[in-house]
Write a protein that holds these residues in place. Structure first.
Motif, PDB file in Angstrom:
ATOM      1  N   THR A  37       0.835  -1.207   0.000  1.00 28.73           N
ATOM      2  CA  THR A  37       0.000   0.000   0.000  1.00 28.73           C
ATOM      3  C   THR A  37       0.867   1.254   0.000  1.00 28.73           C
ATOM      4  O   THR A  37       0.618   2.189  -0.754  1.00 28.73           O
ATOM      5  N   GLU A  38       1.900   1.236   0.838  1.00 27.85           N
ATOM      6  CA  GLU A  38       2.804   2.388   0.877  1.00 27.85           C
ATOM      7  C   GLU A  38       3.537   2.561  -0.457  1.00 27.85           C
ATOM      8  O   GLU A  38       3.724   3.681  -0.929  1.00 27.85           O
ATOM      9  N   LYS A  40       2.444   1.733  -3.368  1.00 25.02           N
ATOM     10  CA  LYS A  40       1.493   2.308  -4.324  1.00 25.02           C
ATOM     11  C   LYS A  40       1.284   3.794  -4.053  1.00 25.02           C
ATOM     12  O   LYS A  40       1.283   4.611  -4.973  1.00 25.02           O
ATOM     13  N   PHE A  41       1.086   4.116  -2.772  1.00 25.07           N
ATOM     14  CA  PHE A  41       0.888   5.525  -2.406  1.00 25.07           C
ATOM     15  C   PHE A  41       2.049   6.362  -2.941  1.00 25.07           C
ATOM     16  O   PHE A  41       1.856   7.389  -3.595  1.00 25.07           O
ATOM     17  N   GLN A  42       3.258   5.885  -2.658  1.00 26.45           N
ATOM     18  CA  GLN A  42       4.447   6.646  -3.050  1.00 26.45           C
ATOM     19  C   GLN A  42       4.533   6.813  -4.565  1.00 26.45           C
ATOM     20  O   GLN A  42       4.795   7.910  -5.069  1.00 26.45           O
ATOM     21  N   TYR A  45       1.773   9.123  -5.787  1.00 31.98           N
ATOM     22  CA  TYR A  45       2.087  10.510  -5.404  1.00 31.98           C
ATOM     23  C   TYR A  45       3.133  11.091  -6.355  1.00 31.98           C
ATOM     24  O   TYR A  45       2.979  12.203  -6.868  1.00 31.98           O
ATOM     25  N   TYR A  50      -3.381  11.568  -7.958  1.00 30.86           N
ATOM     26  CA  TYR A  50      -3.981  11.681  -6.629  1.00 30.86           C
ATOM     27  C   TYR A  50      -5.301  10.921  -6.521  1.00 30.86           C
ATOM     28  O   TYR A  50      -5.652  10.440  -5.450  1.00 30.86           O
ATOM     29  N   ILE A  53      -4.511   7.518  -5.433  1.00 31.97           N
ATOM     30  CA  ILE A  53      -4.292   7.434  -3.982  1.00 31.97           C
ATOM     31  C   ILE A  53      -5.643   7.371  -3.272  1.00 31.97           C
ATOM     32  O   ILE A  53      -5.843   6.548  -2.376  1.00 31.97           O
ATOM     33  N   LEU A  56      -7.161   4.090  -2.893  1.00 31.95           N
ATOM     34  CA  LEU A  56      -6.587   3.180  -1.887  1.00 31.95           C
ATOM     35  C   LEU A  56      -7.268   3.332  -0.534  1.00 31.95           C
ATOM     36  O   LEU A  56      -7.040   2.530   0.375  1.00 31.95           O
ATOM     37  N   TRP A 110       6.251  10.001   8.145  1.00 34.15           N
ATOM     38  CA  TRP A 110       5.013   9.601   7.469  1.00 34.15           C
ATOM     39  C   TRP A 110       4.394   8.468   8.282  1.00 34.15           C
ATOM     40  O   TRP A 110       4.931   7.377   8.345  1.00 34.15           O
ATOM     41  N   ILE A 112       1.153   5.963   8.746  1.00 35.04           N
ATOM     42  CA  ILE A 112       0.061   5.447   7.920  1.00 35.04           C
ATOM     43  C   ILE A 112      -0.578   4.239   8.601  1.00 35.04           C
ATOM     44  O   ILE A 112       0.116   3.439   9.249  1.00 35.04           O
ATOM     45  N   ILE A 120      -6.295   2.227   3.072  1.00 33.42           N
ATOM     46  CA  ILE A 120      -5.732   3.235   3.972  1.00 33.42           C
ATOM     47  C   ILE A 120      -6.824   3.796   4.876  1.00 33.42           C
ATOM     48  O   ILE A 120      -7.859   4.273   4.413  1.00 33.42           O
TER      49      ILE A 120
END
Ligand SMILES: [Zn+2]
Length: 322
Positions: A37-38, A40-42, A45, A50, A53, A56, A110, A112, A120
């Motif tokens: 998940t992190e 993918k977020f990164q 981003y 967005y 994100i 997620l 960060w 999460i 998330i």
């Protein structure tokens, strides 16, 4: 005559980066799997996707954080600090994981939280209030200098009132009688510190340079250009080293340039919000001083009042040299 310098700057950061952290009983322990998940977020981003994100988020997070809000928040992060260049796990406990997230122009913690579906539940980007430098630093000058302001209390260090500059030092040179100038102190050239070479405390990249601000007549200040002639160096550990008040037209480095430890940056001066020639030096978590949190500065090896010290953060009245 008494010194110093940097006006406190307006401070808006902390609430800005505290977005949301939903505590939920659905959250579960962080595993390697959840790092997906992190990841993918990164990457979303960094690609400025967005809405990906947003996709997620868990259903309840989507309700609490509408797409427009999350987009505006992340666009603002992107424009201020750029893409995420590095992410290091600090701790994972129960439902939360914390990372050190290095952006191109800043560093944040960060936090999460994800649920069992890897959705998330919430996240925050916050400055690390207790951060100190990791990079080994040497003093940025030759010979013995005097710390006029430095330390953790307002008696030792008037900078503590400023979020970005709370760990700053004001440093100059005094003679045996305690004076910082030779005769009457009316001219910059009369001051021991004026024109002395200032060097890079470590290897790094020059992120920002200001030059062309006139040196003040001692005893007067120039609050229009608070830091005066300025250099900011980014270290490999994403710490931002700020040097203020260089002598006009003395800065020897350029934005984007890589520098080596000990390399000449420019000459000590009296430009900006400075009442007499001195060096103002501090470390901050992001490039932009108006959004920064200060980082405590330790020098790797130095002589303090005649005694060799390692990993030491100088305080007021210390006499320091390499
Ligand atoms: Zn200062």
């Amino acid at each position: 005559m008494y010194i110093e310098v940097l006006q406190p700057t307006y401070n808006m950061r902390n609430f800005l980066f505290i977005l949301l952290l939903i505590c939920s009983s659905h959250a579960f322990a962080q595993t390697e799997q959840t790092e997906q998940t992190e990841d993918k977020f990164q990457s979303f981003y960094n690609a400025e996707k967005y809405d990906s994100i947003f996709s997620l988020f868990s259903a309840e997070t989507k309700k609490a954080l509408p797409l427009d809000n999350i987009t505006a928040f992340l666009q603002n992060m992107q424009s201020q600090f750029g893409p995420i260049t590095k992410r290091q796990l600090i701790k994972s406990e129960g439902k939360n994981a914390s990372y050190k997230a290095s952006f191109e122009r800043g560093t944040f913690i960060w936090n999460i939280a994800v649920d069992k579906h890897l959705s998330i539940l919430g996240f925050t980007f916050v400055p690390d209030k207790n951060a100190r430098n990791i990079t080994k630093l040497q003093l940025p000058f030759k010979g013995q200098w005097d710390v006029v302001w430095g330390g953790d209390t307002k008696e030792l260090n008037y900078h503590v009132q400023s979020e970005a500059q709370k760990n700053a030092f004001d440093i100059l040179i005094k003679d045996n009688t305690g004076n910082s100038f030779k005769t009457d102190g009316k001219h910059n050239e009369d001051y021991y510190a004026f024109g002395k070479e200032l060097t890079a405390p470590c290897d790094g990249e020059i992120m920002m340079v200001i030059d062309g601000v006139k040196d003040n007549v001692p005893g007067t200040m120039n609050p229009s250009y608070v830091t005066g002639n300025t250099v900011i160096i980014k270290t490999v550990n994403n710490e931002f080293l700020l040097f203020a008040h260089f002598k006009n037209h003395s800065v020897k480095v350029k934005e984007g340039q890589k520098v080596k430890q000990g390399q000449l940056l420019g000459l000590c001066g009296n430009s900006g919000n400075s009442s007499e020639p001195h060096l103002h030096f501090h470390i901050q978590n992001v490039e932009n001083m108006n959004m920064a949190t200060g980082i405590k500065c330790y020098f790797d090896k130095l002589v303090v009042n005649g005694e060799l010290k390692t990993d030491y953060s100088p305080i007021q009245k210390d006499k320091i040299k390499n």
